[in-house]
Scaffold this active site. Structure first.
Site, PDB file in Angstrom:
ATOM      1  N   LYS A   1      10.532  28.538 -26.782  1.00 40.62           N
ATOM      2  CA  LYS A   1      11.797  29.206 -26.483  1.00 40.62           C
ATOM      3  C   LYS A   1      12.920  28.683 -27.379  1.00 40.62           C
ATOM      4  O   LYS A   1      12.856  27.573 -27.908  1.00 40.62           O
ATOM      5  CB  LYS A   1      12.163  28.999 -25.017  1.00 40.62           C
ATOM      6  CG  LYS A   1      12.310  27.539 -24.611  1.00 40.62           C
ATOM      7  CD  LYS A   1      12.431  27.424 -23.102  1.00 40.62           C
ATOM      8  CE  LYS A   1      12.376  25.964 -22.662  1.00 40.62           C
ATOM      9  NZ  LYS A   1      12.348  25.817 -21.199  1.00 40.62           N
TER      10      LYS A   1
ATOM     11  N   CYS B   1      17.724  22.716  -9.977  1.00 41.53           N
ATOM     12  CA  CYS B   1      16.762  23.784 -10.297  1.00 41.53           C
ATOM     13  C   CYS B   1      16.090  24.275  -9.015  1.00 41.53           C
ATOM     14  O   CYS B   1      16.249  23.702  -7.942  1.00 41.53           O
ATOM     15  CB  CYS B   1      15.720  23.280 -11.297  1.00 41.53           C
ATOM     16  SG  CYS B   1      14.495  22.162 -10.572  1.00 41.53           S
TER      17      CYS B   1
ATOM     18  N   CYS C   1       8.300  27.278  -8.036  1.00 42.22           N
ATOM     19  CA  CYS C   1       8.033  26.875  -9.416  1.00 42.22           C
ATOM     20  C   CYS C   1       6.704  26.139  -9.518  1.00 42.22           C
ATOM     21  O   CYS C   1       6.486  25.131  -8.836  1.00 42.22           O
ATOM     22  CB  CYS C   1       9.155  25.981  -9.945  1.00 42.22           C
ATOM     23  SG  CYS C   1       8.853  25.421 -11.635  1.00 42.22           S
TER      24      CYS C   1
ATOM     25  N   CYS D   1      15.583  22.180 -16.498  1.00 38.17           N
ATOM     26  CA  CYS D   1      16.296  23.441 -16.265  1.00 38.17           C
ATOM     27  C   CYS D   1      17.719  23.249 -15.747  1.00 38.17           C
ATOM     28  O   CYS D   1      18.573  24.094 -15.987  1.00 38.17           O
ATOM     29  CB  CYS D   1      15.500  24.319 -15.305  1.00 38.17           C
ATOM     30  SG  CYS D   1      13.947  24.913 -16.012  1.00 38.17           S
TER      31      CYS D   1
END
Length: 572
Positions: free
Chosen positions: A216, A437, A443, A486
């Protein structure tokens, strides 16, 4: 053109590179598997491609063991993330997201740390309808995840509306112009027909190439003195330079990133470094050419070392800058002076320009939901029905009801009062400065709790804060359930990174303005030890701090931790 002197790391490509290569420009077999009702899940190869379409397959980990005992497949569901450059949404778009969360999601919305919406709990057979309805609101989920440029952030800046408007337009242009060119998204989700007989060679990715990026890529634009998007955490950061009230350009910073792997010192968070200055009309070129450098020289063998920060560290900052300028065909100017003084939000009503108002609402953990004693989601829905301005999602997981006309301010104030929507003043300054997060139960990477646990831990820390007389002292505190970063924990003055159930690594010493990383303080500790350590540290801070000294600066001056000057010594 690839520079023959520079090289990408040796080694066989990772399996994800194979998946992308065989995917026919991110199509894979997604169209077929999403129509298969035998399983609520999808094959792993398609799940890897799904990220490029803005979604991850997850399962409810609270139910895993019970479903396993019953010999049932996991409780599969999809997380869907919207591409929302600069975090700006219209009231109509807010209402569409609200409705979809009720109809196809888990009844809540998550405001992410990259200024966008996430929806959880979407079942496979509702995905296409959900994406189509998002599209009908003039939003999309393209490239919200995956090995491409992600959602472009920019300062929310309710008190700098004219500059914000200009910067926002640049963030939107970058987001749009750096999208993948494949029509896979439109064919799979929006029923666009592939043109018959079109030679495959005609479909090219002029910037990304057929393998896209090694990992990313994140871009953010900050407008000093506010660093609410943590510009140094970005792969590519732009720092707006304003002279005489006019935007003259941007300082360029490269090589930031928050993720790491526990126990692997070859992975670490890193701050982006300023390499020069460009004018606004040069901004897109700088972004595009930077991305192509990462495309050509990033690590495609080890995904743990595939982010741009490692490419910069491996090749050298000056080498990457020289390669960038070679590809641009011109040189960056020298960086211009700037100053950040905080990376948090400013709560409550703020007067903007041209008679408009902005209300920044504190949203704990970024979770928009109706709770037993707090109808947050309903209140915001009612506001969206009458609001004629926009909503701005902040990098700190809060929301700004922005550009409120003087005529609407009274009614919106009444709704804020009616539903008890808080500007954060009812919470401690510590809680207002928190970031977290999602972690468990959705997750798949989470090693420990975060969103569900931090509010509980904060209650206990707040008791210590009260004892020390620090109720009004802003201290950035962040928690993640794993080391992927995150919630940008490496930039929290106090931070906890999940290690195992109930256990966290504790970090201290980041700068209040987001310009210095934190440092490992204690490893693998639980709540009792966390509270014991903080009782001592916060008491010392209250007694020994200098005037105006932030907690992160204090723990370094007092020798509690050493300042991190390089991401590689983050763990030591």
């Amino acid at each position: 053109m690839v520079n023959p002197i520079l090289k990408a790391p040796d080694g066989p490509p990772s399996d994800v590179e194979r998946i992308k290569e065989e995917s026919n420009y991110l199509r894979g077999t997604l169209k077929e598997v999403m129509q298969d009702r035998i399983s609520a899940g999808i094959p792993e190869d398609d799940n890897r491609l799904m990220k490029h379409h803005g979604s991850y397959l997850q399962d409810d980990r609270d139910l895993r063991n019970e479903r396993q005992k019953q010999k049932l497949e996991p409780a599969y569901q999809f997380m869907l993330r919207v591409r929302l450059p600069g975090g700006v949404a219209t009231p109509d778009q807010w209402l569409v997201m609200d409705e979809l969360a009720q109809k196809n999601g888990n009844g809540t919305l998550k405001l992410t740390t990259r200024e966008t919406f996430q929806m959880h709990g979407i079942l496979k057979w509702n995905m296409k309808e959900t994406i189509q309805e998002i599209h009908s609101s003039l939003l999309d989920t393209i490239a919200a995840c995956g090995d491409v440029n992600r959602n472009v952030m920019c300062n929310s800046n309710p008190y700098q509306s004219e500059i914000h408007s200009e910067v926002y337009e640049w963030s939107k242009r970058l987001s749009d112009d750096l999208l993948p060119r494949t029509r896979a998204y439109h064919e799979i989700w929006l029923d666009e027909e592939k043109v018959a007989g079109t030679p495959e060679i005609e479909e090219v990715e002029p910037m990304y190439g057929p393998l896209y990026l090694p990992r990313k890529f994140k871009i953010g634009i900050a407008v000093p003195p506010s660093n609410d998007i943590d510009v140094f955490s970005q792969d590519l950061g732009f720092i707006a330079i304003v002279e005489d009230g006019k935007l003259v350009g941007f300082n360029v910073a490269i090589g930031g990133g928050m993720g790491m792997t526990h126990g692997d010192k070859a992975t670490y968070p890193q701050l982006a470094k300023v390499i020069g200055f460009c004018t606004p009309d040069q901004m897109y070129d700088v972004a595009e050419k930077t991305i192509t450098i990462q495309r050509d020289y990033g690590n495609r063998s080890s995904r743990k070392n595939a982010r741009f920060k490692y490419t910069v560290d491996r090749l050298g900052l000056e080498t990457v800058k020289a390669e960038l300028e070679n590809r641009l065909g011109w040189s960056l100017d020298e960086a211009k002076p700037y100053h950040f003084d905080h990376n948090g939000d400013r709560y409550g009503w703020v007067k903007g320009v041209q008679g408009t108002w902005h209300f920044t609402l504190f949203v704990q953990g970024g979770r928009i939901a109706d709770f037993d004693d707090y109808k947050l989601m309903t209140g915001l829905r009612e506001i969206a029905k009458i609001h004629t301005g926009d909503f701005r999602l902040t990098g700190n997981q809060n929301v700004i009801i922005a550009n409120v006309s003087s005529q609407k301010k009274k009614k919106i104030s009444e709704l804020i009062e009616q539903y008890g929507l808080t500007d954060g003043k009812d919470y401690s300054a510590l809680r207002r400065s928190s970031l977290v997060c999602v972690a468990l139960p959705t997750c798949g990477l989470a090693m420990a709790e975060a969103e569900r646990y931090l509010p509980v831990l904060l209650e206990k820390i707040e008791a210590i804060v009260d004892e020390s007389g620090l109720q009004n002292e802003e201290i950035t505190i962040r928690m993640t359930g794993c080391p992927n970063g995150c919630a940008r924990p490496a930039l929290g003055e106090i931070a906890f990174i999940g290690k195992a159930v109930g256990k966290y690594n504790m970090y201290l010493g980041a700068a209040f303005d987001g310009s210095r990383l934190s440092k490992m303080y204690r490893e693998n500790i639980g709540e009792e030890e966390i509270l014991r350590e903080l009782r001592v540290l916060l008491s010392r801070y209250a007694k020994e701090r200098q005037e105006g000294e932030h907690f992160g600066d204090f723990v370094i001056r007092a020798g509690v931790v050493k300042a991190v000057t390089d991401g590689t010594n983050f763990h030591d």
